[in-house]
Design a protein around this motif. Structure first.
Motif, short mmCIF file in Angstrom:
data_model
loop_
_atom_site.label_atom_id
_atom_site.label_comp_id
_atom_site.label_asym_id
_atom_site.label_seq_id
_atom_site.Cartn_x
_atom_site.Cartn_y
_atom_site.Cartn_z
N UNK A 8 0.79 -1.23 0.00
CA UNK A 8 0.00 0.00 0.00
C UNK A 8 0.83 1.28 0.00
N UNK A 9 2.12 1.19 -0.30
CA UNK A 9 2.99 2.36 -0.17
C UNK A 9 3.09 3.13 -1.48
N UNK A 10 2.06 3.90 -1.77
CA UNK A 10 2.04 4.73 -2.96
C UNK A 10 2.60 6.13 -2.66
N UNK A 11 2.97 6.88 -3.69
CA UNK A 11 3.47 8.24 -3.47
C UNK A 11 2.45 9.09 -2.71
N UNK A 12 2.94 10.00 -1.91
CA UNK A 12 2.11 10.92 -1.13
C UNK A 12 2.35 12.34 -1.62
N UNK A 13 1.28 13.05 -1.91
CA UNK A 13 1.38 14.47 -2.24
C UNK A 13 0.78 15.25 -1.08
N UNK A 14 1.59 16.12 -0.48
CA UNK A 14 1.12 16.94 0.64
C UNK A 14 0.69 18.30 0.12
N UNK A 141 1.79 1.72 -16.12
CA UNK A 141 0.89 2.86 -15.94
C UNK A 141 -0.38 2.55 -15.16
N UNK A 142 -0.95 1.37 -15.37
CA UNK A 142 -2.22 1.03 -14.71
C UNK A 142 -2.08 0.86 -13.21
N UNK A 143 -0.85 0.63 -12.71
CA UNK A 143 -0.64 0.40 -11.28
C UNK A 143 -0.34 1.68 -10.51
N UNK A 144 -0.15 2.78 -11.20
CA UNK A 144 0.20 4.02 -10.50
C UNK A 144 -0.99 4.52 -9.68
N UNK A 145 -0.73 4.77 -8.40
CA UNK A 145 -1.71 5.37 -7.50
C UNK A 145 -1.00 6.44 -6.68
N UNK A 146 -1.79 7.34 -6.13
CA UNK A 146 -1.22 8.41 -5.32
C UNK A 146 -2.17 8.72 -4.16
N UNK A 147 -1.59 9.09 -3.03
CA UNK A 147 -2.35 9.53 -1.87
C UNK A 147 -2.26 11.05 -1.77
N UNK A 148 -3.37 11.69 -1.47
CA UNK A 148 -3.38 13.13 -1.21
C UNK A 148 -3.56 13.34 0.28
N UNK A 149 -2.64 14.09 0.88
CA UNK A 149 -2.69 14.41 2.30
C UNK A 149 -2.71 15.93 2.41
N UNK A 176 -5.93 8.80 -8.00
CA UNK A 176 -6.01 9.11 -6.57
C UNK A 176 -6.69 7.96 -5.85
N UNK A 177 -5.98 7.36 -4.91
CA UNK A 177 -6.48 6.20 -4.17
C UNK A 177 -7.21 6.61 -2.90
N UNK A 178 -6.60 7.50 -2.10
CA UNK A 178 -7.19 7.93 -0.84
C UNK A 178 -6.83 9.39 -0.59
N UNK A 179 -7.67 10.05 0.21
CA UNK A 179 -7.45 11.45 0.58
C UNK A 179 -7.57 11.56 2.10
N UNK A 180 -6.58 12.17 2.74
CA UNK A 180 -6.60 12.39 4.19
C UNK A 180 -6.57 13.89 4.43
N UNK A 181 -7.56 14.41 5.17
CA UNK A 181 -7.61 15.85 5.42
C UNK A 181 -7.48 16.14 6.91
#
Length: 523
Positions: A8-14, A141-149, A176-181
């Motif tokens: 589950x360790x996808x890139x994180x964008x803060x 390409x199909x496996x790329x996911x990103x988390x937004x924090x 975008x897989x998940x968003x944490x606010x």
């Protein structure tokens, strides 16, 4: 070939929060991590009674040291903008959207929210392209996911990008897989005097928190509720809500005064969560947790252990557990019941408190208390709708949702892979009204109808319903050792299992019902 070890360790964008003045913007752009690297040092009482310092290094440092994330800075350069640089998949990217508003790096003019949302879309696609260049990532390409924090207004930028089809590409949104606010004003900002921030207050783009303006960039109809998530699953957004206004010192405390007690000093608790449409037209509340932290500062919500624990469990956990209290009956004091039986009009309201702790973690993962203005409020009429003098069935849609907790069985301290949590559940003695007058006989402020600490431990196993079985116990009868097997049945709305724990307090005023624990696979 796809690399299964990526999840589950996808890139994180803060995505940082709001900056109003030129000075605040310049301070923001002068920090390479936009505040995600800020920690805190606080005093904490140890078990022996002595006080020592507790160091929280920052979310960024903890993600690096505990989960192997990397920043993208090398030799003073941002590797995302460096031709030929090979980026690691497990990385943290800081979205520097205020650079354009800086007099040092940009024009000095602040672009609108719509522009920030479009640039977020571009950043995601740019990151995807760079990560694909690194053969070590084994990324297709199909496996790329990103988390937004995101913190504060950053969460609105994320939502504008996700909800408004005109603000970015569908390819970026699909990644975008998940968003944490953290402390995001999902339903705008309200103040004591002016209520919602007025649309004409454009200084520093404060009108970004006006509901009419928000509806425009979120692609929602005008109305009093702009916390509706559309185009993205509401259960994939986590809302961390702050409940401590007194430690928010912006404007010498004026902001905290204006936001009121039930806030983090800027965002009211009632405005800090999201919800959205679910299957069959149902309304789904996003998972959320409540922590006694302020909007920012040394006691801020981002630079807190509670925030970090909720963040990492939501992003990387494998099991979601929700606690819901289904109430079958609440009895009245004998004197109040007699008044009701003689035809008098009786009204009652209830406050539900909960505090959840996870095994091997010294911090409460979520806490809702009356003294912190975050307790769950219900009237008797909400719990049991109907006319006075009639038999009134409980309305399960009003059952108090106590918590959403995310756990990782692979990190269990037990060989069985079990996960465990404990929570305090309290129902406060309500205020009773008899024919419009408060009933104060034998009333003691701060008393409880119910006060119990419940421990639950879930065990994985192929023979269990939904893959899990659950044992529970009450701290006062069997401290630390849950031994009662909970009744279980499959969830009706998808994979998972529902456990039932009976709750009863027979002495008047008392309560009878069941604690419903819903366990779902999470990824």
């Amino acid at each position: 070939m796809a690399n299964p070890s990526l999840h589950p360790y996808h890139p994180i964008i803060y995505v940082r929060g709001f900056a109003a003045t030129t000075i605040e913007i310049e301070d923001a752009v002068s920090d390479p991590y936009m505040g995600f690297n800020l920690g805190s040092t606080r005093a904490r009482q140890a078990w022996g009674g002595d006080t020592h310092r507790f160091f929280f290094e920052s979310p960024l440092v903890r993600l690096m040291s505990e989960h192997g994330y990397n920043d993208l800075f090398d030799n003073g350069q941002d590797q995302l903008d460096t031709p030929g640089a090979l980026l690691p998949y497990r990385c943290v990217v800081v979205y520097r959207y205020y650079d354009e508003a800086s007099e040092v790096f940009g024009s000095g003019d602040t672009p609108p929210m719509e522009h920030f949302a479009k640039r977020l879309s571009e950043l995601i696609l740019k990151l995807k392209a760079k990560l694909l260049e690194n053969p070590a990532n084994h990324l297709v390409p199909a496996d790329f996911r990103v988390y937004l924090v995101a913190h504060s207004m950053g969460g609105l930028i994320c939502r504008a990008f996700l909800q408004n089809p005109a603000l970015g590409s569908s390819e970026a949104r699909a990644a975008v897989d998940k968003v944490f606010t953290y402390a995001t004003p999902h339903n705008g900002i309200d103040m004591r005097i002016v209520r919602n921030v007025p649309g004409w207050l454009t200084f520093g783009d404060v009108d970004n928190f006006n509901r009419e303006r928000m509806a425009a960039y979120l692609a929602l109809p005008k109305g009093d509720d702009v916390s509706i998530v559309q185009g993205f699953a509401p259960q994939r957004i986590f809302n961390l809500v702050g409940t401590n206004p007194k430690d928010y010192r912006v404007a010498a405390g004026a902001s905290a005064w204006a936001a009121g007690e039930a806030s983090d000093g800027l965002v009211r608790i009632s405005n800090a969560t999201t919800h959205g449409p679910g299957p069959g037209g149902t309304n789904i509340a996003s998972p959320r947790a409540f922590v006694h932290r302020s909007h920012s500062g040394y006691y801020g919500i981002v630079n807190s252990e509670e925030g970090y624990q909720n963040l990492t469990r939501f992003l990387f956990g494998q099991l979601r557990m929700d606690g819901v209290l289904d109430i079958d009956d609440i009895s009245l004091p004998i004197e109040v019941q007699k008044a009701l039986d003689t035809g008098k009009t009786v009204r009652a309201s209830y406050q539900f408190e909960v505090a959840v702790s996870i095994r091997a973690c010294q911090w409460q993962i979520t806490r809702r208390e009356l003294r912190e203005n975050s307790a769950i409020f219900r009237t008797y009429a909400q719990l049991f709708p109907g006319a006075d003098g009639t038999v009134r069935a409980p309305d399960r849609s009003q059952s108090p949702h106590l918590f959403s907790v995310f756990l990782d069985p692979t990190k269990s301290v037990k060989a069985s892979g079990s996960v465990s949590l404990a929570f305090e559940l309290r129902i406060l003695v309500p205020d009773y009204e008899v024919d419009g007058l408060l009933f104060l006989d034998r009333h003691y402020e701060g008393g409880y109808i119910l006060q119990r600490q419940i421990i639950v431990e879930a065990f994985p196993g192929p023979s269990a319903i939904g893959g899990w079985s659950l044992k529970y116990g009450f701290q006062e009868t069997n401290p630390g050792k849950p031994g009662i097997v909970a009744d279980s049945k499959p969830l009706a709305d998808g994979p998972g299992v529902c456990f039932s724990i009976p709750i009863e307090q027979k002495v008047r005023p008392g309560v009878k019902g069941a604690l419903r624990i819903e366990a779902r696979p999470w990824s």
